[in-house]
Scaffold this active site. Structure first.
Site, PDB file in Angstrom:
ATOM      1  N   LYS A 294     -29.389  -4.191 -28.625  1.00 23.50           N
ATOM      2  CA  LYS A 294     -28.455  -4.225 -29.996  1.00 23.50           C
ATOM      3  C   LYS A 294     -27.947  -5.388 -30.569  1.00 23.50           C
ATOM      4  O   LYS A 294     -28.051  -5.596 -31.657  1.00 23.50           O
ATOM      5  CB  LYS A 294     -27.082  -3.475 -29.592  1.00 23.50           C
ATOM      6  CG  LYS A 294     -26.016  -3.215 -30.452  1.00 23.50           C
ATOM      7  CD  LYS A 294     -24.498  -2.712 -29.844  1.00 23.50           C
ATOM      8  CE  LYS A 294     -23.642  -3.443 -29.223  1.00 23.50           C
ATOM      9  NZ  LYS A 294     -22.938  -4.323 -29.712  1.00 23.50           N
ATOM     10  N   ASN A 295     -27.648  -6.307 -29.637  1.00 28.03           N
ATOM     11  CA  ASN A 295     -26.917  -7.620 -30.243  1.00 28.03           C
ATOM     12  C   ASN A 295     -28.220  -8.505 -30.988  1.00 28.03           C
ATOM     13  O   ASN A 295     -27.854  -9.315 -31.562  1.00 28.03           O
ATOM     14  CB  ASN A 295     -26.086  -8.321 -29.520  1.00 28.03           C
ATOM     15  CG  ASN A 295     -24.674  -7.297 -29.184  1.00 28.03           C
ATOM     16  OD1 ASN A 295     -24.613  -6.556 -30.165  1.00 28.03           O
ATOM     17  ND2 ASN A 295     -24.127  -7.748 -28.182  1.00 28.03           N
TER      18      ASN A 295
ATOM     19  N   ARG B 171     -17.952  -4.784 -36.527  1.00 24.88           N
ATOM     20  CA  ARG B 171     -17.545  -6.268 -36.818  1.00 24.88           C
ATOM     21  C   ARG B 171     -18.878  -7.370 -37.308  1.00 24.88           C
ATOM     22  O   ARG B 171     -18.848  -8.060 -37.869  1.00 24.88           O
ATOM     23  CB  ARG B 171     -16.760  -7.087 -35.804  1.00 24.88           C
ATOM     24  CG  ARG B 171     -15.447  -6.312 -35.337  1.00 24.88           C
ATOM     25  CD  ARG B 171     -14.890  -7.164 -34.302  1.00 24.88           C
ATOM     26  NE  ARG B 171     -14.531  -8.540 -34.711  1.00 24.88           N
ATOM     27  CZ  ARG B 171     -13.685  -8.851 -35.380  1.00 24.88           C
ATOM     28  NH1 ARG B 171     -12.446  -8.240 -35.807  1.00 24.88           N
ATOM     29  NH2 ARG B 171     -13.637 -10.075 -35.808  1.00 24.88           N
TER      30      ARG B 171
ATOM     31  N   CYS C  76      -9.432  -6.545 -33.185  1.00 20.27           N
ATOM     32  CA  CYS C  76     -10.220  -5.767 -32.398  1.00 20.27           C
ATOM     33  C   CYS C  76      -9.617  -5.334 -31.231  1.00 20.27           C
ATOM     34  O   CYS C  76      -8.809  -6.218 -30.716  1.00 20.27           O
ATOM     35  CB  CYS C  76     -11.347  -6.496 -32.365  1.00 20.27           C
ATOM     36  SG  CYS C  76     -12.640  -5.928 -30.986  1.00 20.27           S
TER      37      CYS C  76
ATOM     38  N   ARG D 242     -10.492 -12.235 -32.702  1.00 19.08           N
ATOM     39  CA  ARG D 242     -11.916 -12.155 -33.251  1.00 19.08           C
ATOM     40  C   ARG D 242     -11.779 -12.887 -34.628  1.00 19.08           C
ATOM     41  O   ARG D 242     -12.607 -12.110 -35.467  1.00 19.08           O
ATOM     42  CB  ARG D 242     -12.905 -11.116 -33.035  1.00 19.08           C
ATOM     43  CG  ARG D 242     -12.942 -10.686 -31.443  1.00 19.08           C
ATOM     44  CD  ARG D 242     -13.762  -9.412 -31.193  1.00 19.08           C
ATOM     45  NE  ARG D 242     -14.937  -9.701 -31.232  1.00 19.08           N
ATOM     46  CZ  ARG D 242     -16.059  -8.729 -31.280  1.00 19.08           C
ATOM     47  NH1 ARG D 242     -15.819  -7.454 -30.957  1.00 19.08           N
ATOM     48  NH2 ARG D 242     -17.383  -9.238 -31.299  1.00 19.08           N
ATOM     49  N   PRO D 243     -11.569 -13.984 -34.804  1.00 19.09           N
ATOM     50  CA  PRO D 243     -11.594 -14.511 -36.309  1.00 19.09           C
ATOM     51  C   PRO D 243     -12.796 -14.963 -36.404  1.00 19.09           C
ATOM     52  O   PRO D 243     -13.652 -15.088 -35.928  1.00 19.09           O
ATOM     53  CB  PRO D 243     -10.494 -15.651 -36.424  1.00 19.09           C
ATOM     54  CG  PRO D 243     -10.553 -16.175 -35.021  1.00 19.09           C
ATOM     55  CD  PRO D 243     -10.730 -15.041 -33.823  1.00 19.09           C
TER      56      PRO D 243
ATOM     57  N   ASP E  15     -19.677  -9.697 -21.670  1.00 21.76           N
ATOM     58  CA  ASP E  15     -20.367  -8.206 -21.845  1.00 21.76           C
ATOM     59  C   ASP E  15     -20.706  -7.578 -20.496  1.00 21.76           C
ATOM     60  O   ASP E  15     -21.002  -6.587 -20.459  1.00 21.76           O
ATOM     61  CB  ASP E  15     -21.542  -8.363 -22.882  1.00 21.76           C
ATOM     62  CG  ASP E  15     -21.030  -8.320 -24.069  1.00 21.76           C
ATOM     63  OD1 ASP E  15     -19.959  -8.135 -24.576  1.00 21.76           O
ATOM     64  OD2 ASP E  15     -21.991  -8.612 -25.178  1.00 21.76           O
TER      65      ASP E  15
ATOM     66  N   ILE F 176     -13.925 -15.745 -22.652  1.00 24.56           N
ATOM     67  CA  ILE F 176     -14.164 -15.443 -24.033  1.00 24.56           C
ATOM     68  C   ILE F 176     -13.277 -14.880 -25.046  1.00 24.56           C
ATOM     69  O   ILE F 176     -12.790 -15.093 -25.995  1.00 24.56           O
ATOM     70  CB  ILE F 176     -15.683 -14.849 -24.052  1.00 24.56           C
ATOM     71  CG1 ILE F 176     -16.654 -15.616 -23.208  1.00 24.56           C
ATOM     72  CG2 ILE F 176     -16.239 -14.906 -25.526  1.00 24.56           C
ATOM     73  CD1 ILE F 176     -17.045 -16.913 -23.424  1.00 24.56           C
TER      74      ILE F 176
ATOM     75  N   ARG G 217     -22.118   3.629 -29.289  1.00 29.64           N
ATOM     76  CA  ARG G 217     -22.369   2.285 -30.050  1.00 29.64           C
ATOM     77  C   ARG G 217     -23.315   1.267 -29.422  1.00 29.64           C
ATOM     78  O   ARG G 217     -23.999   0.712 -30.230  1.00 29.64           O
ATOM     79  CB  ARG G 217     -21.107   1.434 -30.339  1.00 29.64           C
ATOM     80  CG  ARG G 217     -20.049   2.304 -31.078  1.00 29.64           C
ATOM     81  CD  ARG G 217     -18.824   1.265 -31.372  1.00 29.64           C
ATOM     82  NE  ARG G 217     -19.480   0.105 -31.885  1.00 29.64           N
ATOM     83  CZ  ARG G 217     -18.493  -0.823 -32.407  1.00 29.64           C
ATOM     84  NH1 ARG G 217     -17.150  -0.769 -32.282  1.00 29.64           N
ATOM     85  NH2 ARG G 217     -18.856  -2.008 -33.003  1.00 29.64           N
TER      86      ARG G 217
HETATM   87  N1  EPU Z   1     -14.314 -17.297 -32.519  1.00 27.75           N
HETATM   88  C1  EPU Z   1     -13.307 -17.740 -33.221  1.00 27.75           C
HETATM   89  N2  EPU Z   1     -13.564 -18.250 -34.588  1.00 27.75           N
HETATM   90  C2  EPU Z   1     -14.841 -17.779 -34.897  1.00 27.75           C
HETATM   91  C3  EPU Z   1     -15.882 -16.978 -34.299  1.00 27.75           C
HETATM   92  C4  EPU Z   1     -15.546 -16.891 -32.974  1.00 27.75           C
HETATM   93  O1  EPU Z   1     -12.309 -18.013 -32.697  1.00 27.75           O
HETATM   94  O2  EPU Z   1     -15.140 -18.047 -36.267  1.00 27.75           O
HETATM   95  C5  EPU Z   1     -13.930 -16.600 -30.961  1.00 27.75           C
HETATM   96  C6  EPU Z   1     -13.771 -15.357 -30.836  1.00 27.75           C
HETATM   97  O3  EPU Z   1     -12.474 -14.804 -31.099  1.00 27.75           O
HETATM   98  C7  EPU Z   1     -13.893 -15.444 -29.171  1.00 27.75           C
HETATM   99  C8  EPU Z   1     -15.183 -16.359 -29.037  1.00 27.75           C
HETATM  100  O4  EPU Z   1     -15.002 -17.190 -30.214  1.00 27.75           O
HETATM  101  O5  EPU Z   1     -13.038 -15.698 -28.530  1.00 27.75           O
HETATM  102  C9  EPU Z   1     -16.534 -15.909 -29.023  1.00 27.75           C
HETATM  103  O6  EPU Z   1     -16.836 -14.956 -30.026  1.00 27.75           O
HETATM  104  P1  EPU Z   1     -18.403 -14.824 -30.578  1.00 27.75           P
HETATM  105  O7  EPU Z   1     -18.227 -15.256 -32.192  1.00 27.75           O
HETATM  106  O8  EPU Z   1     -19.380 -15.750 -30.011  1.00 27.75           O
HETATM  107  O9  EPU Z   1     -18.467 -13.349 -30.568  1.00 27.75           O
HETATM  108  P2  EPU Z   1     -19.197 -12.521 -31.489  1.00 27.75           P
HETATM  109  O10 EPU Z   1     -20.327 -13.240 -32.130  1.00 27.75           O
HETATM  110  O11 EPU Z   1     -18.308 -11.762 -32.379  1.00 27.75           O
HETATM  111  C10 EPU Z   1     -20.937 -11.546 -29.817  1.00 27.75           C
HETATM  112  C11 EPU Z   1     -21.494 -10.039 -29.382  1.00 27.75           C
HETATM  113  C12 EPU Z   1     -20.541  -9.561 -28.386  1.00 27.75           C
HETATM  114  C13 EPU Z   1     -20.148 -10.509 -27.351  1.00 27.75           C
HETATM  115  C14 EPU Z   1     -19.876 -11.882 -28.100  1.00 27.75           C
HETATM  116  C15 EPU Z   1     -19.544 -12.978 -26.667  1.00 27.75           C
HETATM  117  C16 EPU Z   1     -22.789  -9.400 -31.226  1.00 27.75           C
HETATM  118  C17 EPU Z   1     -23.102  -8.527 -32.480  1.00 27.75           C
HETATM  119  N3  EPU Z   1     -21.595  -9.233 -30.426  1.00 27.75           N
HETATM  120  O12 EPU Z   1     -19.851 -11.262 -30.588  1.00 27.75           O
HETATM  121  O13 EPU Z   1     -20.737  -8.335 -28.180  1.00 27.75           O
HETATM  122  O14 EPU Z   1     -19.232 -10.221 -26.552  1.00 27.75           O
HETATM  123  O15 EPU Z   1     -20.966 -12.385 -28.743  1.00 27.75           O
HETATM  124  O16 EPU Z   1     -20.879 -12.988 -26.038  1.00 27.75           O
HETATM  125  O17 EPU Z   1     -23.804 -10.132 -30.820  1.00 27.75           O
HETATM  126  C18 EPU Z   1     -20.622  -6.094 -27.206  1.00 27.75           C
HETATM  127  O18 EPU Z   1     -21.920  -5.944 -27.405  1.00 27.75           O
HETATM  128  O19 EPU Z   1     -20.121  -5.133 -26.758  1.00 27.75           O
HETATM  129  C19 EPU Z   1     -20.277  -7.244 -27.951  1.00 27.75           C
HETATM  130  C20 EPU Z   1     -18.824  -7.335 -28.258  1.00 27.75           C
END
Ligand code: EPU
Length: 417
Positions: free
Chosen positions: A22-23, A93, A117, A122-123, A305, A327, A397
């Site tokens: 998925k990701n 998201r 969320c 998750r900003p 995850d 995380i 999902r």
């Molecule tokens: N963060 C910030 N600012 C930003 C971006 C991220 O503070 O601009 C913080 C987040 O709030 C979090 C941390 O950085 O505390 C890491 O977040 P990240 O951006 O890596 O997460 P993501 O890209 O939104 C993806 C996966 C998630 C997975 C995370 C961490 C996808 C579509 N989603 O999310 O998958 O948990 O990386 O590995 O790739 C899931 O599949 O169930 C899922 C939640």
């Protein structure tokens, strides 16, 4: 509303095929926005999030065709409406992944700001700051990020924290920017590498994906390609953890064992026998698992995850484990539900102390997010009697045909209304 009814207490035996990730599929679908030529994908999983992404792209004017066996062709010959509306972003998201590609290809984009969320705030400020460093003007109006740029310029971007979709968004934008971009403190997740491989097949110049410094040399246009999405390492890890908790012997095919080092190590620490082939993984577990402590960190560390699934495993293990989540700030909601099944878990801030109990007992529980749902299913497979998991739309999902696959492994699990 559909629920899952699980009658626990049976070991898992047999073989299942791992779905596409998925990701990885989500960012790769968004990469279709970078080219006017068709992008033909295979191994795209059948999931609610993939349908949401297809809908999101279709309403922009992308022609989306889904075929049998996980085939999908995306053709963004023209992008009439570079907008990601609130109604779709609020359900997923990852929709924010269209921001970089739209800006690079169309010079403008309007993307609803994702709200809060269930697992944390998750900003997305890292996505925004990176695009601004590349010359974009971005303002927030009426809940939308409105972005414009004549042509993005390459830049040196040091991200303040490791973000998976942030890295992906910036890598896609940089692929069509003028000049070179260096992404420092980049995410090293295998899905980032899979996206980079697809972009390279489309003609992008990218080096270093899989390390924390990614260099992208922008090109003026990209072509289409055929690309096969990598196997889902979290789905794989979830089935392996289920077998480690419930006992038995299962084999997963079409998997990517090299993307699961941290998980496989922890499963071995728990007492499982794990054997890997080129693209298969076999696990055998007899007796009660041994408690294993985990601490989530970005790849190649232990994945957030997989945290909830390991909490279910530790709930029935011998000994006490400490699970630390670094995380996301609110990713322990499954702990309370697991307690309803008889688990002994206390949460203190970012750590959960799990004292293994000899048996769990079936109960009604409620899923709160995708991976939390998976942990409740694992606990249900181990618990004595019936467990009814509510709100399984979270599972749909991210897990393709979960109950069918578990059923094929001998689990007594059915979808009820
Ligand atoms: N963060 C910030 N600012 C930003 C971006 C991220 O503070 O601009 C913080 C987040 O709030 C979090 C941390 O950085 O505390 C890491 O977040 P990240 O951006 O890596 O997460 P993501 O890209 O939104 C993806 C996966 C998630 C997975 C995370 C961490 C996808 C579509 N989603 O999310 O998958 O948990 O990386 O590995 O790739 C899931 O599949 O169930 C899922 C939640």
């Amino acid at each position: 509303m559909a629920k899952l009814l699980i009658t626990g207490g049976r070991p898992l035996e047999g073989e299942v095929r791992v779905s596409g990730a998925k990701n990885a599929a989500l960012p790769i679908m968004c990469a279709a926005l970078l080219t006017a030529r068709p992008l033909a994908l295979s191994n795209v999983p059948q999931l609610a999030d993939i349908s949401t992404a297809a809908k999101l792209l279709a309403q922009m004017g992308v022609a989306v065709e889904r075929g049998a066996d996980g085939r999908m062709t995306l053709n963004a010959a023209e992008i009439a409406n570079p907008v990601a509306p609130y109604d779709l972003v609020k359900t997923m998201r990852a929709s924010v992944l269209v921001l970089g590609p739209l800006l690079a290809r169309c010079g403008r984009a309007s993307v609803s700001l994702p709200g809060g969320c269930a697992i944390g705030a998750r900003p997305v400020e890292q996505h925004v700051k990176g695009l601004q460093a590349m010359g974009a003007t971005i303002s927030v109006e009426h809940g939308y990020m409105n972005a414009t740029a004549k042509r993005l310029r390459g830049a040196r971007i040091a991200m303040d924290l490791v973000t998976v979709t942030g890295t992906e968004n910036l890598m896609m934008a940089a692929a069509l920017a003028e000049g070179g971009t260096v992404l420092e403190n980049a995410a090293r997740e295998p899905e980032v590498v899979d996206l980079a491989n697809c972009l390279r097949a489309m003609g992008a110049r990218i080096e270093g994906a899989g390390t924390d410094v990614i260099r992208i040399d922008g090109v003026s246009s990209l072509s289409g390609t055929d690309y096969r999405v990598m196997p889902d390492r979290i789905e794989t890890g979830t089935f392996l953890t289920a077998a480690a908790a419930a006992g038995g012997r299962i084999r997963l095919t079409e998997a990517a064992p090299e993307s699961l080092d941290a998980t496989l190590q922890k499963l071995r620490d728990a007492g499982a026998k794990v054997m890997t082939g080129q693209d298969s993984i076999e696990i055998e577990m007899s007796g009660r698992p041994t408690a294993v402590s985990v601490r989530t960190t970005p790849y190649p560390g232990f994945a957030t995850d997989m945290q909830a699934q390991f909490m279910a495993l530790d709930a029935v293990a011998s000994g006490t484990a400490v699970i630390t989540e670094t995380i996301f700030e609110n990713r322990f909601m499954h702990a309370l539900e697991l307690r309803r099944l008889g688990a002994d878990i206390s949460v203190q801030g970012t750590s959960a102390v799990v004292r293994g109990v000899e048996r769990l007992e079936g109960a009604k529980v409620m899923a709160t997010d995708l991976r939390a749902s998976a942990s409740l299913v694992i606990a249900g497979l181990v618990a004595q009697g019936e467990t009814l998991v509510d709100r399984i739309y979270h599972l749909d999902r991210g897990y393709e045909a979960l109950e069918k696959k578990l059923g094929a492994l001998g689990a007594r699990i059915e979808r009820v209304h």
